[in-house]
Write an enzyme that holds these catalytic residues in place. Structure first.
Site, mmCIF file in Angstrom:
data_model
loop_
_atom_site.group_PDB
_atom_site.id
_atom_site.type_symbol
_atom_site.label_atom_id
_atom_site.label_comp_id
_atom_site.label_asym_id
_atom_site.label_seq_id
_atom_site.Cartn_x
_atom_site.Cartn_y
_atom_site.Cartn_z
ATOM 1 N N GLY A 43 -52.236 -19.386 20.584
ATOM 2 C CA GLY A 43 -51.931 -19.469 22.015
ATOM 3 C C GLY A 43 -53.158 -19.840 22.814
ATOM 4 N N ALA A 44 -54.030 -20.668 22.219
ATOM 5 C CA ALA A 44 -55.332 -20.961 22.839
ATOM 6 C C ALA A 44 -55.353 -22.270 23.599
ATOM 7 C CB ALA A 44 -56.418 -20.973 21.761
ATOM 8 N N GLY A 47 -53.957 -20.638 29.420
ATOM 9 C CA GLY A 47 -53.953 -19.245 29.840
ATOM 10 C C GLY A 47 -55.028 -18.373 29.216
ATOM 11 N N ILE A 48 -54.629 -17.165 28.810
ATOM 12 C CA ILE A 48 -55.558 -16.181 28.264
ATOM 13 C C ILE A 48 -56.272 -16.733 27.032
ATOM 14 C CG2 ILE A 48 -55.707 -13.934 27.125
ATOM 15 C CD1 ILE A 48 -53.400 -13.012 28.896
ATOM 16 N N GLY A 49 -55.524 -17.379 26.145
ATOM 17 C CA GLY A 49 -56.124 -17.875 24.914
ATOM 18 C C GLY A 49 -57.194 -18.916 25.165
ATOM 19 N N SER A 164 -48.726 -5.436 25.412
ATOM 20 C CA SER A 164 -48.422 -5.294 26.837
ATOM 21 C C SER A 164 -48.072 -3.849 27.150
ATOM 22 C CB SER A 164 -47.243 -6.200 27.214
ATOM 23 O OG SER A 164 -46.769 -5.918 28.519
ATOM 24 N N TYR A 190 -38.490 -8.866 25.157
ATOM 25 C CA TYR A 190 -39.941 -8.977 25.214
ATOM 26 C C TYR A 190 -40.594 -7.614 25.015
ATOM 27 C CZ TYR A 190 -44.594 -9.896 27.115
ATOM 28 O OH TYR A 190 -45.949 -9.996 27.271
#
Length: 305
Positions: A43-44, A47-49, A164, A190
């Protein structure tokens, strides 16, 4: 489970806790050159990644940028210069197996960060027959970790998973760990997947100690593209003016970077937030359920428990 120090090849200092950038840390490295730790982040591509790999790269880590979009993944890798990149569709377990084979060619993996995740508005089954949120957020990272076991053990690696605070409402009844029957509620699916992340972390830390450590963390509410495909209350929050009060991706990535690099202060098998161990839902501290989830997940992806 108590905290246990795990020293990695030394980085050039942690980024600021507020997520600010430090222009004093230059760095363009040849592909996996140098002596920094090898850090794989899924997930890079956004966003966060993406924020995490930028900061890790500046700190001296040899990063591997993993994303779903070939274009966005290549763009992040090109921005950093001379780093490895790979693409994967976590909704296809054969693609996860292909990625594992590629990563197995690396000389070592010091940190495997499972950051990719999503919440889907409609109930969909993957080509593997699993509810899509369950597979993307839990079964795919579970399979990738299992397939890299030999390399992770040999590297005395850390496995970091983005969970989360939603895991607090994701607990399942016994015998229904991944049951997705009935009406599809995106937020519930989720939350269940994030609950699985916490249980997976707990069981991984127990099974693979002392060679491998495992932690998970809550990045907080981060304004990113996550809400583009999200449904339910979760997706709504990411598509309203509330995003003005959310964290930036760099701020959300801060605890991931800390867990990947800090010599101590984290708890093996534990859940974290803001660079500290934090409260875990009672249902996610159940060792029996953690073992049951591990064994069920193994059956669903075709591996021995």
């Amino acid at each position: 489970m108590g905290a246990r120090s795990r020293r990695l090849p030394r980085l050039r200092g942690l980024p600021a806790q507020d997520g600010s950038e430090d222009p004093a840390r230059p760095g363009r490295a040849e592909e996996l050159s140098g002596d920094g730790p090898v850090v794989v982040v899924t997930g890079a591509s956004d966003g966060i990644g993406a924020a995490a790999v930028r900061r890790l790269h500046r700190s001296g880590a040899r990063v591997v940028v993993v994303g779903r979009s070939p274009e966005k993944t290549a763009a992040v890798a090109a921005e950093l210069g001379g780093v490895r990149s790979a693409t994967v569709d976590l909704a296809r377990l054969d693609d996860v197996r292909r990625l594992a084979a590629e990563l197995a060619e690396l000389p070592r993996i010091d940190v495997l960060a499972h950051n990719a995740g999503a919440s889907f508005a409609r109930r969909e089954l993957t080509v593997d027959g699993h509810e899509r949120t369950t597979q993307v957020d839990h079964l795919a990272p579970y399979l990738l970790t299992r397939l890299l076991e030999e390399q992770l053990r040999a590297s005395r690696a850390r496995v970091v998973t983005t969970s989360s605070f939603m895991h607090w409402v994701g607990g399942a009844r016994r015998g229904h760990l991944l049951d997705s029957a009935g009406p599809h509620l995106a937020t519930r699916a989720y939350a269940r997947a994030k609950w699985c992340n916490v249980l997976f972390t707990r069981e991984l830390a127990r099974r693979w100690a002392p060679q491998v450590t495992a932690t998970c963390f809550d990045p907080g509410a981060v304004a990113s593209s996550f809400g583009a495909v999200s449904g339910g209350i979760t997706g709504l929050a990411f598509r309203t003016p509330l995003t003005a009060f959310m964290r930036t991706p760099a701020q959300g990535a801060d605890t991931l970077v800390w867990l990947a690099t800090a010599d101590g202060g984290w708890r093996n098998g534990g859940h974290h937030a803001d660079r500290s161990p934090t409260w875990t839902a009672p249902s996610a501290r159940d060792d029996v359920r953690a073992r049951e989830l591990w064994e069920l997940s193994a059956r669903l992806v075709g591996l021995p428990a």
